[in-house]
Write an enzyme that holds these catalytic residues in place. Structure first.
Site, PDB file in Angstrom:
ATOM      1  N   TYR A  43       0.828  -1.200   0.000  1.00 15.08           N
ATOM      2  CA  TYR A  43       0.000   0.000   0.000  1.00 15.08           C
ATOM      3  C   TYR A  43       0.863   1.251   0.000  1.00 15.08           C
ATOM      4  O   TYR A  43       0.564   2.239  -0.680  1.00 15.08           O
ATOM      5  CB  TYR A  43      -0.929  -0.008   1.207  1.00 15.08           C
ATOM      6  CG  TYR A  43      -1.987   1.067   1.165  1.00 15.08           C
ATOM      7  CD1 TYR A  43      -3.206   0.855   0.525  1.00 15.08           C
ATOM      8  CD2 TYR A  43      -1.770   2.307   1.763  1.00 15.08           C
ATOM      9  CE1 TYR A  43      -4.176   1.837   0.479  1.00 15.08           C
ATOM     10  CE2 TYR A  43      -2.740   3.304   1.724  1.00 15.08           C
ATOM     11  CZ  TYR A  43      -3.938   3.064   1.073  1.00 15.08           C
ATOM     12  OH  TYR A  43      -4.895   4.057   1.022  1.00 15.08           O
ATOM     13  N   GLY A  98      -1.820   9.057   3.957  1.00 14.87           N
ATOM     14  CA  GLY A  98      -2.950   8.478   4.667  1.00 14.87           C
ATOM     15  C   GLY A  98      -2.613   7.165   5.348  1.00 14.87           C
ATOM     16  O   GLY A  98      -1.628   6.501   5.029  1.00 14.87           O
ATOM     17  N   SER A 125      -3.244  14.225   6.823  1.00 14.44           N
ATOM     18  CA  SER A 125      -4.170  13.721   5.818  1.00 14.44           C
ATOM     19  C   SER A 125      -5.589  13.611   6.363  1.00 14.44           C
ATOM     20  O   SER A 125      -5.804  13.294   7.535  1.00 14.44           O
ATOM     21  CB  SER A 125      -3.714  12.337   5.341  1.00 14.44           C
ATOM     22  OG  SER A 125      -4.678  11.757   4.484  1.00 14.44           O
ATOM     23  N   TYR A 147      -9.434  15.819   1.579  1.00 12.27           N
ATOM     24  CA  TYR A 147     -10.050  15.080   0.489  1.00 12.27           C
ATOM     25  C   TYR A 147     -11.490  15.586   0.364  1.00 12.27           C
ATOM     26  O   TYR A 147     -12.276  15.457   1.308  1.00 12.27           O
ATOM     27  CB  TYR A 147     -10.043  13.570   0.749  1.00 12.27           C
ATOM     28  CG  TYR A 147      -8.736  12.897   0.432  1.00 12.27           C
ATOM     29  CD1 TYR A 147      -8.147  13.047  -0.822  1.00 12.27           C
ATOM     30  CD2 TYR A 147      -8.097  12.096   1.375  1.00 12.27           C
ATOM     31  CE1 TYR A 147      -6.947  12.418  -1.119  1.00 12.27           C
ATOM     32  CE2 TYR A 147      -6.891  11.471   1.082  1.00 12.27           C
ATOM     33  CZ  TYR A 147      -6.323  11.641  -0.162  1.00 12.27           C
ATOM     34  OH  TYR A 147      -5.136  11.028  -0.460  1.00 12.27           O
ATOM     35  N   THR A 173      -6.667  18.186  -2.072  1.00 18.77           N
ATOM     36  CA  THR A 173      -6.164  17.230  -3.057  1.00 18.77           C
ATOM     37  C   THR A 173      -7.185  17.063  -4.175  1.00 18.77           C
ATOM     38  O   THR A 173      -8.332  16.694  -3.937  1.00 18.77           O
ATOM     39  CB  THR A 173      -5.854  15.884  -2.404  1.00 18.77           C
ATOM     40  OG1 THR A 173      -4.754  16.056  -1.501  1.00 18.77           O
ATOM     41  CG2 THR A 173      -5.478  14.833  -3.440  1.00 18.77           C
ATOM     42  N   LYS A 255      -3.542  20.516  -4.435  1.00 21.26           N
ATOM     43  CA  LYS A 255      -2.499  19.514  -4.641  1.00 21.26           C
ATOM     44  C   LYS A 255      -2.955  18.544  -5.735  1.00 21.26           C
ATOM     45  O   LYS A 255      -4.081  18.061  -5.713  1.00 21.26           O
ATOM     46  CB  LYS A 255      -2.230  18.753  -3.351  1.00 21.26           C
ATOM     47  CG  LYS A 255      -1.130  17.702  -3.423  1.00 21.26           C
ATOM     48  CD  LYS A 255      -0.893  17.114  -2.035  1.00 21.26           C
ATOM     49  CE  LYS A 255       0.223  16.081  -2.046  1.00 21.26           C
ATOM     50  NZ  LYS A 255      -0.200  14.827  -2.715  1.00 21.26           N
ATOM     51  N   HIS A 279       0.507  12.405  -7.093  1.00 23.08           N
ATOM     52  CA  HIS A 279       0.150  11.511  -5.983  1.00 23.08           C
ATOM     53  C   HIS A 279       1.151  10.357  -5.857  1.00 23.08           C
ATOM     54  O   HIS A 279       0.782   9.217  -5.562  1.00 23.08           O
ATOM     55  CB  HIS A 279      -1.264  10.967  -6.167  1.00 23.08           C
ATOM     56  CG  HIS A 279      -2.011  10.788  -4.874  1.00 23.08           C
ATOM     57  ND1 HIS A 279      -2.761  11.783  -4.303  1.00 23.08           N
ATOM     58  CD2 HIS A 279      -2.118   9.727  -4.024  1.00 23.08           C
ATOM     59  CE1 HIS A 279      -3.305  11.346  -3.178  1.00 23.08           C
ATOM     60  NE2 HIS A 279      -2.915  10.101  -2.978  1.00 23.08           N
ATOM     61  N   ASP A 309       5.730  17.494  -5.038  1.00 25.69           N
ATOM     62  CA  ASP A 309       6.170  16.229  -4.474  1.00 25.69           C
ATOM     63  C   ASP A 309       6.177  15.186  -5.578  1.00 25.69           C
ATOM     64  O   ASP A 309       5.674  15.401  -6.678  1.00 25.69           O
ATOM     65  CB  ASP A 309       5.312  15.794  -3.280  1.00 25.69           C
ATOM     66  CG  ASP A 309       3.895  15.360  -3.654  1.00 25.69           C
ATOM     67  OD1 ASP A 309       3.598  15.149  -4.840  1.00 25.69           O
ATOM     68  OD2 ASP A 309       3.070  15.235  -2.734  1.00 25.69           O
ATOM     69  N   ARG A 313      13.958  11.629  -3.083  1.00 22.46           N
ATOM     70  CA  ARG A 313      14.614  10.523  -2.383  1.00 22.46           C
ATOM     71  C   ARG A 313      15.879  10.942  -1.640  1.00 22.46           C
ATOM     72  O   ARG A 313      16.332  10.237  -0.745  1.00 22.46           O
ATOM     73  CB  ARG A 313      14.986   9.414  -3.391  1.00 22.46           C
ATOM     74  CG  ARG A 313      13.777   8.779  -4.081  1.00 22.46           C
ATOM     75  CD  ARG A 313      12.956   7.981  -3.104  1.00 22.46           C
ATOM     76  NE  ARG A 313      11.820   7.313  -3.720  1.00 22.46           N
ATOM     77  CZ  ARG A 313      10.583   7.801  -3.762  1.00 22.46           C
ATOM     78  NH1 ARG A 313      10.326   8.989  -3.208  1.00 22.46           N
ATOM     79  NH2 ARG A 313       9.594   7.138  -4.322  1.00 22.46           N
TER      80      ARG A 313
END
Length: 380
Positions: A43, A98, A125, A147, A173, A255, A279, A309, A313
């Site tokens: 996930y 999330g 989130s 959301y 978002t 976003k 995302h 975003d 890394r």
């Protein structure tokens, strides 16, 4: 105040033993995979479709190279940023991720406490297991991510709760009005919301709970199903942002923007900034890389507040994004893995090490301030 990456690095060498915590993204990811079950790891790690958007995010950073400048006299450096009144000691925020409860029992509280101890802003989130108010109690510098579900009264309640709890901005978002096709999750039939994870904002919301016949603790499955039923909202349009603008005096950012046209529309509808994002490759397979979209947006809107975003890394990625026009970046999977490995302490270590790497990379590149970077510091 200047932050010294050399002090962090030297402490590791002086100890003369392998560090307790990972020091690179790959190490965090590997350690997290060892600790998590296949469903939870998939996930966090997975993306939509063939995961080509995830790969595009990484590849975009490889197409740009830094151009270090020598003898710059930069013994002192400043890597701090200020975005819409939110100061960060480093040019990154912790992105809204999330269901952090699947990574570690400390979940969003652990990440927020790490943000509080380091001063790095945390974006909470809507799909969190811990509530708006619980995170406010950590005193982390914070924004709230919304959301926009298909019930305006719930959205309004979330925004009002965030404003009352001292959040500094609302991040809306746009790219997840329904879930993308995610093979890793589908293979495991893994959707944590069905178990009530990631439902904390809803289960503590007076508008949502008033719609239930029984409280969530008495009928979890029905409450989770009702939460999921509010989620698809593909009928949303730009005009709806006008309504949201009227609900709060807080700064509003959107976003999920990937084109200059959409970024301009967001500003036209009263938004204070945009976050260029796909995302993390979890929604549209085959989409444009976030860094490439950043270039387009910044070229078209040179004065706008723009964050990004997707694919961050390491320190070099942060410097490249800032040089290409990001006012700051949002860090996602790296801190989710650090949380999985060590809870709050893991996230604190990740933040400290990334700040050290950013400072050292800026020093070696010849920079005095992260905010001075522009495209002249890069070559494609």
């Amino acid at each position: 105040m200047s932050f010294s990456g050399a002090l962090v690095q030297n402490a590791i060498y002086i100890a003369q033993q392998a560090p307790e915590w990972p020091v690179a993204f790959e190490d965090w990811e590997r350690a997290a995979q060892e600790r998590l079950d296949a469903g939870a790891f998939g996930y966090i790690a997975g993306g939509a479709g063939a995961e080509s958007t995830m790969q595009a995010n990484l590849g975009a950073f490889q197409r740009w190279r830094l151009r270090p400048r020598m003898l710059a006299g930069n013994a002192a450096r400043d890597i701090s940023v200020d975005v819409l009144g939110m100061r960060s000691p480093a040019p990154f925020f912790l992105a809204p991720v999330g269901v952090l409860s699947i990574a570690h029992e400390e979940a969003e509280v652990g990440a927020a406490k790490a943000a509080a101890s380091s001063g790095i802003p945390f974006v909470l989130s809507s799909a969190a297991t811990h509530s708006i108010e619980e995170i406010a109690d950590t005193r982390a510098p914070r924004w709230f991510q919304l959301y926009w579900v298909n019930d305006r009264e719930i959205c309004k309640s979330f925004v009002q709760r965030a404003e009352a709890a001292g959040y500094g901005a609302i991040v809306v978002t746009l790219d997840t009005l329904t879930l993308g096709w995610r093979p890793r999750d589908l293979r495991q039939a893994y959707l944590p919301f069905i178990r009530g994870e990631g439902c904390g904002q809803y289960f503590t919301d007076p508008v949502f709970t008033a719609r239930l016949d029984k409280p969530p603790e008495e009928d979890l499955l029905t409450a989770a199903a009702m939460m999921l039923a509010t989620f698809p909202n593909l009928g949303l349009t730009w005009d709806d942002l006008d309504w949201l603008r009227g609900q709060t005096s807080l700064p509003l950012l959107v976003k999920g923007v990937l084109t200059a046209d959409d970024a301009q529309l967001a500003l036209d509808h009263g938004m204070d900034g945009v976050i260029v994002s796909n995302h993390g490759g979890r929604q549209v397979d085959g989409a444009v890389a976030a860094l490439d979209a950043l270039v387009e947006v910044r070229d078209a809107l040179p004065e706008a507040v723009v964050l990004m975003d997707g694919g961050i890394r390491c320190a070099a990625d942060v410097l490249k994004a800032v040089a290409l026009g990001a006012d700051a970046v949002l860090l996602g999977r790296p801190y989710a893995y650090a949380l999985a490995v060590g809870g709050q302490r893991g996230v604190e270590e990740l933040i400290q090490n990334l700040m050290a790497e950013i400072d050292l990379t800026l020093a070696l590149a010849g920079g005095h301030s992260i905010r001075d970077l522009d495209r002249s510091w890069l070559t494609p």
